[in-house]
Motif scaffolding. Structure first.
Motif, mmCIF file in Angstrom:
data_model
loop_
_atom_site.group_PDB
_atom_site.id
_atom_site.type_symbol
_atom_site.label_atom_id
_atom_site.label_comp_id
_atom_site.label_asym_id
_atom_site.label_seq_id
_atom_site.Cartn_x
_atom_site.Cartn_y
_atom_site.Cartn_z
ATOM 1 N N LEU A 1 59.766 44.867 49.584
ATOM 2 C CA LEU A 1 58.346 44.772 49.923
ATOM 3 C C LEU A 1 57.467 44.932 48.675
ATOM 4 C CD1 LEU A 1 56.153 44.516 52.066
ATOM 5 C CD2 LEU A 1 56.255 46.991 52.332
ATOM 6 N N GLU A 2 57.803 45.885 47.812
ATOM 7 C CA GLU A 2 57.034 46.073 46.578
ATOM 8 C C GLU A 2 57.184 44.886 45.633
ATOM 9 O OE1 GLU A 2 57.540 49.744 44.517
ATOM 10 O OE2 GLU A 2 56.598 50.897 46.113
ATOM 11 N N ARG A 3 58.364 44.277 45.575
ATOM 12 C CA ARG A 3 58.559 43.087 44.742
ATOM 13 C C ARG A 3 57.688 41.939 45.235
ATOM 14 N NH1 ARG A 3 63.752 45.126 44.574
ATOM 15 N NH2 ARG A 3 64.489 43.874 46.305
ATOM 16 N N ILE A 4 57.633 41.764 46.548
ATOM 17 C CA ILE A 4 56.801 40.708 47.132
ATOM 18 C C ILE A 4 55.329 40.992 46.868
ATOM 19 C CG2 ILE A 4 56.048 39.671 49.321
ATOM 20 C CD1 ILE A 4 58.963 40.156 50.319
ATOM 21 N N LEU A 5 54.914 42.233 47.054
ATOM 22 C CA LEU A 5 53.527 42.619 46.810
ATOM 23 C C LEU A 5 53.134 42.399 45.351
ATOM 24 C CD1 LEU A 5 50.884 43.903 47.748
ATOM 25 C CD2 LEU A 5 51.903 46.133 47.247
ATOM 26 N N LEU A 6 54.004 42.788 44.433
ATOM 27 C CA LEU A 6 53.732 42.610 43.012
ATOM 28 C C LEU A 6 53.605 41.129 42.664
ATOM 29 C CD1 LEU A 6 53.351 43.901 40.258
ATOM 30 C CD2 LEU A 6 55.823 43.887 39.985
ATOM 31 N N LYS B 1 50.135 39.455 41.243
ATOM 32 C CA LYS B 1 50.114 38.753 39.963
ATOM 33 C C LYS B 1 49.653 37.309 40.135
ATOM 34 C CE LYS B 1 53.455 39.380 37.095
ATOM 35 N NZ LYS B 1 54.770 39.542 36.518
ATOM 36 N N LYS B 2 50.007 36.695 41.248
ATOM 37 C CA LYS B 2 49.582 35.317 41.504
ATOM 38 C C LYS B 2 48.071 35.255 41.727
ATOM 39 C CE LYS B 2 50.385 31.416 44.580
ATOM 40 N NZ LYS B 2 51.065 30.956 45.787
ATOM 41 N N GLU B 3 47.538 36.212 42.474
ATOM 42 C CA GLU B 3 46.120 36.188 42.818
ATOM 43 C C GLU B 3 45.221 36.831 41.762
ATOM 44 O OE1 GLU B 3 45.362 37.451 46.831
ATOM 45 O OE2 GLU B 3 47.099 36.354 47.574
ATOM 46 N N LEU C 1 40.437 47.101 31.455
ATOM 47 C CA LEU C 1 41.256 46.007 31.985
ATOM 48 C C LEU C 1 42.503 46.610 32.611
ATOM 49 C CD1 LEU C 1 40.881 43.581 28.984
ATOM 50 C CD2 LEU C 1 39.626 43.530 31.141
ATOM 51 N N ILE C 2 42.758 46.246 33.832
ATOM 52 C CA ILE C 2 43.877 46.812 34.588
ATOM 53 C C ILE C 2 45.079 45.896 34.481
ATOM 54 C CG2 ILE C 2 44.671 47.446 36.894
ATOM 55 C CD1 ILE C 2 41.757 48.160 37.523
ATOM 56 N N ILE C 3 46.216 46.493 34.200
ATOM 57 C CA ILE C 3 47.477 45.764 34.148
ATOM 58 C C ILE C 3 48.035 45.746 35.572
ATOM 59 C CG2 ILE C 3 49.786 45.718 33.160
ATOM 60 C CD1 ILE C 3 48.496 47.393 30.826
ATOM 61 N N THR C 4 48.242 44.570 36.105
ATOM 62 C CA THR C 4 48.597 44.414 37.509
ATOM 63 C C THR C 4 49.836 45.226 37.886
ATOM 64 O OG1 THR C 4 47.623 42.218 37.473
ATOM 65 C CG2 THR C 4 49.031 42.728 39.340
ATOM 66 N N GLU C 5 50.854 45.227 37.047
ATOM 67 C CA GLU C 5 52.059 46.018 37.345
ATOM 68 C C GLU C 5 51.744 47.502 37.403
ATOM 69 O OE1 GLU C 5 52.137 43.544 35.094
ATOM 70 O OE2 GLU C 5 53.925 42.351 35.389
ATOM 71 N N GLY C 6 50.680 47.924 36.708
ATOM 72 C CA GLY C 6 50.277 49.328 36.686
ATOM 73 C C GLY C 6 49.613 49.783 37.974
ATOM 74 N N LEU C 7 49.421 48.880 38.931
ATOM 75 C CA LEU C 7 48.834 49.261 40.213
ATOM 76 C C LEU C 7 49.869 49.843 41.180
ATOM 77 C CD1 LEU C 7 46.479 46.217 40.889
ATOM 78 C CD2 LEU C 7 45.783 48.572 40.467
ATOM 79 N N PRO D 1 52.042 52.416 41.103
ATOM 80 C CA PRO D 1 51.997 53.858 41.389
ATOM 81 C C PRO D 1 50.787 54.245 42.249
ATOM 82 C CG PRO D 1 52.429 53.490 39.077
ATOM 83 C CD PRO D 1 52.102 52.163 39.682
ATOM 84 N N PHE D 2 49.659 53.589 42.053
ATOM 85 C CA PHE D 2 48.463 53.855 42.850
ATOM 86 C C PHE D 2 48.675 53.459 44.311
ATOM 87 C CE2 PHE D 2 44.373 52.127 44.499
ATOM 88 C CZ PHE D 2 43.687 53.332 44.620
ATOM 89 N N LEU D 3 49.344 52.351 44.533
ATOM 90 C CA LEU D 3 49.553 51.864 45.890
ATOM 91 C C LEU D 3 50.625 52.637 46.647
ATOM 92 C CD1 LEU D 3 49.301 48.041 45.213
ATOM 93 C CD2 LEU D 3 47.565 49.540 46.208
ATOM 94 N N ARG D 4 51.448 53.358 45.938
ATOM 95 C CA ARG D 4 52.500 54.145 46.604
ATOM 96 C C ARG D 4 51.862 55.326 47.233
ATOM 97 N NH1 ARG D 4 56.505 53.460 41.648
ATOM 98 N NH2 ARG D 4 57.281 51.428 42.238
#
Length: 87
Positions: free
Chosen positions: A25-30, A34-36, A76-82, A84-87
């Motif tokens: 689920l996290e892989r799909i979300l990431l 990144k696409k959007e 500037l936010i790095i998308t992969e860095g989101l 931990p926040f979403l967990r």
């Protein structure tokens, strides 16, 4: 390879080593984020994407829950860095 591509690749490898997706689920979300949003995005775009306020995002940045790059006054936010926040 261009310098920009090398830096993005190194950053992606580093972040995925530190904050790897824990499950499918996290892989799909990431992948979707990144696409959007792209690899690097702004506080305003993240707040709109997550349907939250910019203040919430800035609070998470201050708490170290979201990984950012500061350029002048911009954050500037790095998308992969989101992740931990979403967990």
């Amino acid at each position: 390879m261009s310098e920009k591509y090398k830096i993005e690749q190194e950053m992606r490898e580093y972040l995925l080593k530190i904050f790897p997706p824990k499950d499918k689920l996290e892989r799909i979300l990431l992948r979707k984020m990144k696409k959007e949003l792209g690899t690097i995005t702004t506080v305003k775009e993240v707040a709109a994407y997550l349907k939250t306020s910019k203040t919430t995002i800035y609070d998470a940045i201050a708490a170290g829950e979201i990984l950012v790059i500061t350029r002048g006054r911009r954050k500037l936010i790095i998308t992969e860095g989101l992740l931990p926040f979403l967990r």
